[in-house]
Design a protein around this motif. Structure first.
Motif, PDB file in Angstrom:
ATOM      1  N   THR A  60       0.818  -1.205   0.000  1.00 50.98           N
ATOM      2  CA  THR A  60       0.000   0.000   0.000  1.00 50.98           C
ATOM      3  C   THR A  60       0.857   1.262   0.000  1.00 50.98           C
ATOM      4  O   THR A  60       0.484   2.281  -0.599  1.00 50.98           O
ATOM      5  CB  THR A  60      -0.936   0.014   1.224  1.00 50.98           C
ATOM      6  OG1 THR A  60      -1.784  -1.130   1.178  1.00 50.98           O
ATOM      7  CG2 THR A  60      -1.797   1.265   1.243  1.00 50.98           C
ATOM      8  N   LEU A  61       2.006   1.213   0.649  1.00 50.82           N
ATOM      9  CA  LEU A  61       2.857   2.400   0.742  1.00 50.82           C
ATOM     10  C   LEU A  61       3.288   2.946  -0.623  1.00 50.82           C
ATOM     11  O   LEU A  61       3.204   4.163  -0.857  1.00 50.82           O
ATOM     12  CB  LEU A  61       4.086   2.103   1.602  1.00 50.82           C
ATOM     13  CG  LEU A  61       3.897   2.119   3.121  1.00 50.82           C
ATOM     14  CD1 LEU A  61       5.213   1.799   3.810  1.00 50.82           C
ATOM     15  CD2 LEU A  61       3.369   3.451   3.591  1.00 50.82           C
ATOM     16  N   PRO A  62       3.797   2.109  -1.563  1.00 45.33           N
ATOM     17  CA  PRO A  62       4.281   2.675  -2.836  1.00 45.33           C
ATOM     18  C   PRO A  62       3.229   3.468  -3.607  1.00 45.33           C
ATOM     19  O   PRO A  62       3.523   4.605  -4.019  1.00 45.33           O
ATOM     20  CB  PRO A  62       4.754   1.431  -3.616  1.00 45.33           C
ATOM     21  CG  PRO A  62       5.110   0.454  -2.553  1.00 45.33           C
ATOM     22  CD  PRO A  62       4.112   0.666  -1.467  1.00 45.33           C
ATOM     23  N   PRO A  63       2.009   2.949  -3.837  1.00 47.91           N
ATOM     24  CA  PRO A  63       1.052   3.776  -4.591  1.00 47.91           C
ATOM     25  C   PRO A  63       0.651   5.039  -3.853  1.00 47.91           C
ATOM     26  O   PRO A  63       0.421   6.082  -4.486  1.00 47.91           O
ATOM     27  CB  PRO A  63      -0.144   2.833  -4.799  1.00 47.91           C
ATOM     28  CG  PRO A  63       0.009   1.759  -3.786  1.00 47.91           C
ATOM     29  CD  PRO A  63       1.468   1.604  -3.572  1.00 47.91           C
ATOM     30  N   LEU A  64       0.567   4.990  -2.522  1.00 52.18           N
ATOM     31  CA  LEU A  64       0.224   6.197  -1.774  1.00 52.18           C
ATOM     32  C   LEU A  64       1.289   7.271  -1.946  1.00 52.18           C
ATOM     33  O   LEU A  64       0.973   8.446  -2.197  1.00 52.18           O
ATOM     34  CB  LEU A  64       0.045   5.862  -0.290  1.00 52.18           C
ATOM     35  CG  LEU A  64      -1.220   5.101   0.111  1.00 52.18           C
ATOM     36  CD1 LEU A  64      -1.225   4.836   1.608  1.00 52.18           C
ATOM     37  CD2 LEU A  64      -2.468   5.873  -0.293  1.00 52.18           C
ATOM     38  N   VAL A  65       2.562   6.885  -1.818  1.00 48.69           N
ATOM     39  CA  VAL A  65       3.645   7.852  -1.967  1.00 48.69           C
ATOM     40  C   VAL A  65       3.718   8.358  -3.402  1.00 48.69           C
ATOM     41  O   VAL A  65       3.923   9.561  -3.640  1.00 48.69           O
ATOM     42  CB  VAL A  65       4.987   7.217  -1.543  1.00 48.69           C
ATOM     43  CG1 VAL A  65       6.160   8.134  -1.890  1.00 48.69           C
ATOM     44  CG2 VAL A  65       4.979   6.920  -0.046  1.00 48.69           C
ATOM     45  N   LEU A  66       3.519   7.467  -4.368  1.00 49.55           N
ATOM     46  CA  LEU A  66       3.581   7.876  -5.779  1.00 49.55           C
ATOM     47  C   LEU A  66       2.472   8.866  -6.119  1.00 49.55           C
ATOM     48  O   LEU A  66       2.718   9.904  -6.755  1.00 49.55           O
ATOM     49  CB  LEU A  66       3.483   6.636  -6.665  1.00 49.55           C
ATOM     50  CG  LEU A  66       3.527   6.886  -8.180  1.00 49.55           C
ATOM     51  CD1 LEU A  66       4.840   7.548  -8.569  1.00 49.55           C
ATOM     52  CD2 LEU A  66       3.327   5.583  -8.938  1.00 49.55           C
ATOM     53  N   ILE A  67       1.251   8.571  -5.684  1.00 51.79           N
ATOM     54  CA  ILE A  67       0.133   9.465  -5.969  1.00 51.79           C
ATOM     55  C   ILE A  67       0.335  10.809  -5.272  1.00 51.79           C
ATOM     56  O   ILE A  67       0.115  11.878  -5.854  1.00 51.79           O
ATOM     57  CB  ILE A  67      -1.192   8.812  -5.526  1.00 51.79           C
ATOM     58  CG1 ILE A  67      -1.487   7.584  -6.400  1.00 51.79           C
ATOM     59  CG2 ILE A  67      -2.352   9.812  -5.613  1.00 51.79           C
ATOM     60  CD1 ILE A  67      -2.681   6.773  -5.928  1.00 51.79           C
ATOM     61  N   ALA A  68       0.773  10.764  -4.001  1.00 52.32           N
ATOM     62  CA  ALA A  68       1.000  12.011  -3.265  1.00 52.32           C
ATOM     63  C   ALA A  68       2.070  12.859  -3.930  1.00 52.32           C
ATOM     64  O   ALA A  68       1.959  14.089  -3.994  1.00 52.32           O
ATOM     65  CB  ALA A  68       1.378  11.698  -1.822  1.00 52.32           C
ATOM     66  N   HIS A  69       3.115  12.210  -4.450  1.00 51.44           N
ATOM     67  CA  HIS A  69       4.181  12.959  -5.124  1.00 51.44           C
ATOM     68  C   HIS A  69       3.660  13.607  -6.404  1.00 51.44           C
ATOM     69  O   HIS A  69       4.022  14.750  -6.713  1.00 51.44           O
ATOM     70  CB  HIS A  69       5.344  12.026  -5.440  1.00 51.44           C
ATOM     71  CG  HIS A  69       6.469  12.698  -6.150  1.00 51.44           C
ATOM     72  ND1 HIS A  69       7.410  13.455  -5.494  1.00 51.44           N
ATOM     73  CD2 HIS A  69       6.803  12.741  -7.481  1.00 51.44           C
ATOM     74  CE1 HIS A  69       8.283  13.939  -6.368  1.00 51.44           C
ATOM     75  NE2 HIS A  69       7.934  13.506  -7.579  1.00 51.44           N
ATOM     76  N   CYS A  70       2.819  12.886  -7.132  1.00 48.83           N
ATOM     77  CA  CYS A  70       2.327  13.414  -8.416  1.00 48.83           C
ATOM     78  C   CYS A  70       1.377  14.593  -8.224  1.00 48.83           C
ATOM     79  O   CYS A  70       1.313  15.478  -9.091  1.00 48.83           O
ATOM     80  CB  CYS A  70       1.639  12.297  -9.199  1.00 48.83           C
ATOM     81  SG  CYS A  70       2.768  10.999  -9.771  1.00 48.83           S
ATOM     82  N   GLU A 123       1.411  16.635  -5.556  1.00 47.92           N
ATOM     83  CA  GLU A 123       1.922  17.465  -4.460  1.00 47.92           C
ATOM     84  C   GLU A 123       1.719  18.953  -4.720  1.00 47.92           C
ATOM     85  O   GLU A 123       1.533  19.733  -3.776  1.00 47.92           O
ATOM     86  CB  GLU A 123       3.407  17.167  -4.240  1.00 47.92           C
ATOM     87  CG  GLU A 123       3.954  17.718  -2.951  1.00 47.92           C
ATOM     88  CD  GLU A 123       5.324  17.159  -2.614  1.00 47.92           C
ATOM     89  OE1 GLU A 123       5.760  17.341  -1.469  1.00 47.92           O
ATOM     90  OE2 GLU A 123       5.949  16.547  -3.504  1.00 47.92           O
ATOM     91  N   HIS A 124       1.747  19.381  -5.977  1.00 48.51           N
ATOM     92  CA  HIS A 124       1.604  20.799  -6.288  1.00 48.51           C
ATOM     93  C   HIS A 124       0.157  21.181  -6.582  1.00 48.51           C
ATOM     94  O   HIS A 124      -0.223  22.334  -6.359  1.00 48.51           O
ATOM     95  CB  HIS A 124       2.492  21.159  -7.476  1.00 48.51           C
ATOM     96  CG  HIS A 124       3.949  20.933  -7.215  1.00 48.51           C
ATOM     97  ND1 HIS A 124       4.658  21.660  -6.293  1.00 48.51           N
ATOM     98  CD2 HIS A 124       4.824  20.026  -7.732  1.00 48.51           C
ATOM     99  CE1 HIS A 124       5.914  21.246  -6.257  1.00 48.51           C
ATOM    100  NE2 HIS A 124       6.047  20.253  -7.120  1.00 48.51           N
ATOM    101  N   SER A 125      -0.651  20.242  -7.057  1.00 50.82           N
ATOM    102  CA  SER A 125      -2.040  20.560  -7.368  1.00 50.82           C
ATOM    103  C   SER A 125      -2.968  20.352  -6.177  1.00 50.82           C
ATOM    104  O   SER A 125      -3.931  21.102  -6.000  1.00 50.82           O
ATOM    105  CB  SER A 125      -2.528  19.708  -8.555  1.00 50.82           C
ATOM    106  OG  SER A 125      -2.391  18.327  -8.267  1.00 50.82           O
ATOM    107  N   CYS A 126      -2.695  19.343  -5.360  1.00 54.07           N
ATOM    108  CA  CYS A 126      -3.494  19.066  -4.157  1.00 54.07           C
ATOM    109  C   CYS A 126      -2.546  18.981  -2.969  1.00 54.07           C
ATOM    110  O   CYS A 126      -2.326  17.905  -2.398  1.00 54.07           O
ATOM    111  CB  CYS A 126      -4.292  17.780  -4.308  1.00 54.07           C
ATOM    112  SG  CYS A 126      -5.431  17.753  -5.706  1.00 54.07           S
ATOM    113  N   THR A 127      -1.968  20.108  -2.632  1.00 54.39           N
ATOM    114  CA  THR A 127      -0.895  20.120  -1.637  1.00 54.39           C
ATOM    115  C   THR A 127      -1.344  19.574  -0.296  1.00 54.39           C
ATOM    116  O   THR A 127      -0.651  18.749   0.319  1.00 54.39           O
ATOM    117  CB  THR A 127      -0.365  21.551  -1.462  1.00 54.39           C
ATOM    118  OG1 THR A 127       0.068  22.048  -2.736  1.00 54.39           O
ATOM    119  CG2 THR A 127       0.800  21.576  -0.482  1.00 54.39           C
ATOM    120  N   SER A 128      -2.494  20.008   0.171  1.00 56.49           N
ATOM    121  CA  SER A 128      -2.961  19.599   1.498  1.00 56.49           C
ATOM    122  C   SER A 128      -3.171  18.088   1.564  1.00 56.49           C
ATOM    123  O   SER A 128      -2.726  17.418   2.510  1.00 56.49           O
ATOM    124  CB  SER A 128      -4.251  20.333   1.849  1.00 56.49           C
ATOM    125  OG  SER A 128      -4.728  19.931   3.118  1.00 56.49           O
TER     126      SER A 128
END
Length: 372
Positions: free
Chosen positions: A98-108, A110-115
């Motif tokens: 579960t960790l890899p997709p969460l980190v990948l999505i959050a990174h992608c 990060e600038h459009s949905c910062t919060s």
């Protein structure tokens, strides 16, 4: 080191010259690429180890490494419920995958949905910190605290701004408070070293000190949890500095620099890609021991893979041996065979062995030790 690399810039940079601003912009661009590299490495590492655990032996709680380590870490606090023990392996592999997709999505985003991205990364940092503290707690020779120590710098890059802000606050603590904290840390280190000298635990491989290692891992990851939960986002001061740097950097950016940026981005992802290739080697019969799959109960030798998804025929790509060609070695004087796999079971503390027997778990725990 990660904290130093990502620390906020000093206040004096607000009055920087154009050349200084450009240099700082280059530094910030390097930190951004470093963050990409570490997050990619983070995702690939958990993906490789998580996929390797999708095998029959892992989900048999009597032999699963996850249940053995949990039993060693929690001791008598772990209930002897077969249902609960059977849930531990899927929970562990579910967490890792579960960790890899969460980190990948959050990174992608990060600038459009910062919060949303920051909350997701905070959640991953907190969950992963608890996970690695648990990995360090089993007494030797089951503890893998060196692995948790190696993962700590990578976790810093999940939330570089928050962790850097927390480090800045620590550096600006009142002198007496910081002195008292440093004195308390020195006392804890001394106590851990004394406990290590009096300990009769057999640490194999011989790293340095389980007691000191557990103290380090617990302290660092506890600090990360607190920073992830309570550290503020970059201050307005940092935002003003970023604006100055961005304006200076944008004014000097050329098409050549942009093309170099793409190359540097590729190089930043290259370590993660290399790690992924190494993770594939066991499935094609090239390398099955001393690999990232060592604590996953994975068996791919002799054309008899126990993996639930990877087919057996993949091992034949590299000319892997089939069952009809396999050889069982009963006795040998070759060190390379003798120490290819070592059963740590007889070296476990009596209390850990009693816990394993109480829970009806296997007391065998094989590893492939390093050459040293």
């Amino acid at each position: 080191m990660g904290v130093l690399l990502t620390a906020p810039l000093p206040r004096c940079l607000l009055s920087m010259t154009a050349d200084q601003a450009h240099a700082v912009a280059e530094r910030k661009a390097w930190i951004a690429r470093f963050t990409v590299a570490m997050r990619a490495l983070f995702c690939m590492l958990y993906c490789v180890t998580g996929v390797a655990k999708l095998n029959e032996a892992w989900f048999d709680y009597r032999y699963s490494c996850s249940v053995q380590m949990a039993a060693a870490a929690l001791g008598d606090y772990l209930p002897s419920s077969p249902v609960l023990l059977a849930l531990l392996p899927p929970m562990a592999v579910g967490f890792e995958l579960t960790l890899p997709p969460l980190v990948l999505i959050a990174h992608c985003v990060e600038h459009s949905c910062t919060s949303l991205a920051r909350r997701t990364l905070r959640l991953c940092a907190v969950g992963g910190s608890f996970f690695h503290m648990l990995l360090a707690l089993p007494p030797p020779p089951l503890s893998v605290y060196p692995f948790s120590m190696l993962m700590a710098p990578i976790y810093l890059l999940l939330l570089p701004n928050e962790f850097a802000e927390a480090a800045r606050l620590i550096l600006h603590m009142p002198r007496r408070v910081r002195g008292a904290a440093e004195g308390g840390a020195a006392v804890l280190v001394f106590a851990a070293l004394m406990a290590s000298r009096r300990s009769n635990l057999f640490e194999y491989p011989p790293y340095f000190s389980w007691e000191l290692g557990v103290l380090w891992v617990s302290s660092v990851f506890t600090a990360m949890i607190l920073a992830a939960l309570f550290s503020c986002a970059p201050t307005q001061r940092c935002a003003r500095e970023a604006t100055v740097v961005a304006s200076a950097g944008n004014s000097s950016t050329t098409e050549n620099e942009q093309s170099v940026g793409s190359l540097r981005l590729f190089l930043a992802i290259l370590p993660a890609a290399t790690l992924g290739l190494i993770g594939v080697l066991p499935y094609i019969g090239i390398r099955s021991h001393v690999s990232l799959t060592m604590f996953s109960n994975l068996r791919v030798e002799a054309d008899a893979s126990n993996h639930l998804l990877i087919p057996n025929w993949l091992t034949r790509i590299s000319g892997g041996m089939s069952v009809s060609h396999s050889i069982q070695v009963l006795n040998t004087d070759l060190p390379s065979f003798t120490y290819a796999q070592v059963n740590l079971g007889p070296l476990l503390p009596n209390g850990t062995l009693s816990t394993l027997r109480r829970l009806n778990l296997s007391t065998e725990f094989y590893i492939s030790p390093p050459k040293w």
